[in-house]
Enzyme design. Structure first.
Site, PDB file in Angstrom:
ATOM      1  N   LYS A   1      11.845  -1.563 -21.641  1.00  0.00           N
ATOM      2  CA  LYS A   1      12.065  -2.806 -21.418  1.00  0.00           C
ATOM      3  C   LYS A   1      12.591  -3.589 -22.734  1.00  0.00           C
ATOM      4  CE  LYS A   1       8.182  -2.761 -18.007  1.00  0.00           C
ATOM      5  NZ  LYS A   1       6.792  -3.033 -17.874  1.00  0.00           N
TER       6      LYS A   1
ATOM      7  N   TYR B   1      10.845  -5.643  -8.786  1.00  0.00           N
ATOM      8  CA  TYR B   1       9.551  -5.762  -8.685  1.00  0.00           C
ATOM      9  C   TYR B   1       8.703  -6.365  -7.192  1.00  0.00           C
ATOM     10  CZ  TYR B   1       8.580  -4.822 -13.581  1.00  0.00           C
ATOM     11  OH  TYR B   1       8.548  -4.201 -14.964  1.00  0.00           O
TER      12      TYR B   1
ATOM     13  N   ASN C   1       5.114  -4.203 -22.398  1.00  0.00           N
ATOM     14  CA  ASN C   1       4.463  -2.750 -22.573  1.00  0.00           C
ATOM     15  C   ASN C   1       5.432  -1.719 -22.534  1.00  0.00           C
ATOM     16  OD1 ASN C   1       5.126  -2.838 -19.851  1.00  0.00           O
ATOM     17  ND2 ASN C   1       3.112  -2.398 -19.168  1.00  0.00           N
TER      18      ASN C   1
ATOM     19  N   HIS D   1       8.864   1.035 -18.096  1.00  0.00           N
ATOM     20  CA  HIS D   1       8.279   1.042 -16.814  1.00  0.00           C
ATOM     21  C   HIS D   1       8.638   2.351 -15.938  1.00  0.00           C
ATOM     22  CE1 HIS D   1       8.379   0.149 -12.457  1.00  0.00           C
ATOM     23  NE2 HIS D   1       9.661   1.145 -12.332  1.00  0.00           N
TER      24      HIS D   1
ATOM     25  N   GLU E   1      13.740   2.855  -6.549  1.00  0.00           N
ATOM     26  CA  GLU E   1      14.218   2.222  -7.617  1.00  0.00           C
ATOM     27  C   GLU E   1      15.590   2.876  -7.946  1.00  0.00           C
ATOM     28  OE1 GLU E   1      10.691   2.420  -9.994  1.00  0.00           O
ATOM     29  OE2 GLU E   1       9.686   0.899  -8.615  1.00  0.00           O
TER      30      GLU E   1
HETATM   31  O1  CDP Z   1       4.177  -0.692 -14.892  1.00  0.00           O
HETATM   32  P1  CDP Z   1       2.919  -0.038 -14.204  1.00  0.00           P
HETATM   33  O2  CDP Z   1       3.281   0.382 -12.852  1.00  0.00           O
HETATM   34  O3  CDP Z   1       2.022   0.557 -15.119  1.00  0.00           O
HETATM   35  O4  CDP Z   1       2.032  -1.631 -13.845  1.00  0.00           O
HETATM   36  P2  CDP Z   1       2.007  -2.388 -12.758  1.00  0.00           P
HETATM   37  O5  CDP Z   1       0.695  -2.874 -12.098  1.00  0.00           O
HETATM   38  O6  CDP Z   1       2.994  -1.943 -11.451  1.00  0.00           O
HETATM   39  O7  CDP Z   1       2.753  -3.915 -13.206  1.00  0.00           O
HETATM   40  C1  CDP Z   1       4.134  -4.060 -13.308  1.00  0.00           C
HETATM   41  C2  CDP Z   1       4.254  -4.648 -14.758  1.00  0.00           C
HETATM   42  O8  CDP Z   1       3.697  -5.934 -14.590  1.00  0.00           O
HETATM   43  C3  CDP Z   1       3.647  -4.104 -15.896  1.00  0.00           C
HETATM   44  O9  CDP Z   1       4.076  -2.968 -16.387  1.00  0.00           O
HETATM   45  C4  CDP Z   1       3.246  -4.915 -16.576  1.00  0.00           C
HETATM   46  O10 CDP Z   1       4.327  -5.226 -17.667  1.00  0.00           O
HETATM   47  C5  CDP Z   1       3.032  -6.223 -15.772  1.00  0.00           C
HETATM   48  N1  CDP Z   1       1.856  -6.726 -15.664  1.00  0.00           N
HETATM   49  C6  CDP Z   1       1.455  -8.077 -16.283  1.00  0.00           C
HETATM   50  O11 CDP Z   1       2.261  -8.582 -16.738  1.00  0.00           O
HETATM   51  N2  CDP Z   1       0.174  -8.325 -15.937  1.00  0.00           N
HETATM   52  C7  CDP Z   1      -0.747  -7.770 -15.381  1.00  0.00           C
HETATM   53  N3  CDP Z   1      -1.847  -8.093 -15.336  1.00  0.00           N
HETATM   54  C8  CDP Z   1      -0.487  -6.667 -14.810  1.00  0.00           C
HETATM   55  C9  CDP Z   1       0.896  -6.046 -15.032  1.00  0.00           C
HETATM   56 MG    MG Z   2       4.152  -0.056 -11.191  1.00  0.00          MG
END
Ligand code: CDP
Ligand code: MG
Length: 137
Positions: A12, A52, A115, A118, A129
């Site tokens: 990212k 997303y 974080n 992805h 994807e």
């Molecule tokens: O990336 P991952 O699949 O672990 O998490 P996700 O629940 O699919 O969320 C996608 C991305 O959204 C995360 O990797 C974070 O960058 C962001 N995110 C966020 O900004 N705030 C949250 N409460 C949850 C996710």
């Molecule tokens: Mg995810």
């Protein structure tokens, strides 16, 4: 029985800005995953919405969209044995503060949003994807 898969990974914009591309790639390669495609890209808001799709509409999505479009990122297709699970395990939990030490997020970030990586969360997401980011691969 072996189950070789492809998965879509993003290094990212926060990680690119912080100079962590090599460190993160090293971990995937050390695990034995193969790079099948890789490109430095900037994405616009509409592409972010397609990537997303499952999160568009959530309260935190507008901020995530601003973040993911804030600078170049590195998009990758990685392949290997159960690559979807392997990469999710290497990446660690979504929230960098809670992610286990030893994981990429656990070692390299302390944010729920910025974080560093992805990765596709299932073989079905991976297929969608990979097709979205690298139609030819
Ligand atoms: O990336 P991952 O699949 O672990 O998490 P996700 O629940 O699919 O969320 C996608 C991305 O959204 C995360 O990797 C974070 O960058 C962001 N995110 C966020 O900004 N705030 C949250 N409460 C949850 C996710
Ligand atoms: Mg995810």
């Amino acid at each position: 029985m072996s189950e070789v898969q492809q998965t879509l990974v993003l290094i990212k914009p926060d990680a690119v800005r912080r100079g962590l591309v090599g460190e993160i790639l090293r971990r995937y390669e050390a695990k034995g995953l193969t790079v099948e495609a890789m490109e430095l890209r900037r994405v616009d808001a509409s592409f972010a919405d397609r990537h997303y799709a499952e999160h568009v509409g959530k309260a935190w999505y507008p901020e995530l969209r601003d973040f993911i479009t804030s600078g170049p990122l590195v998009a990758l297709v990685l392949a290997g044995e159960r690559a979807v699970e392997a990469v999710r395990t290497l990446n660690g939990a979504t929230d960098g503060v809670a992610a286990a030490p030893g994981s990429i997020r656990g070692d390299l970030c302390a944010s729920k949003q910025a974080n560093v990586v992805h990765a596709s969360d299932s073989p079905e997401s991976a297929e969608r994807e990979v097709r979205l980011w690298f139609p030819g691969v």
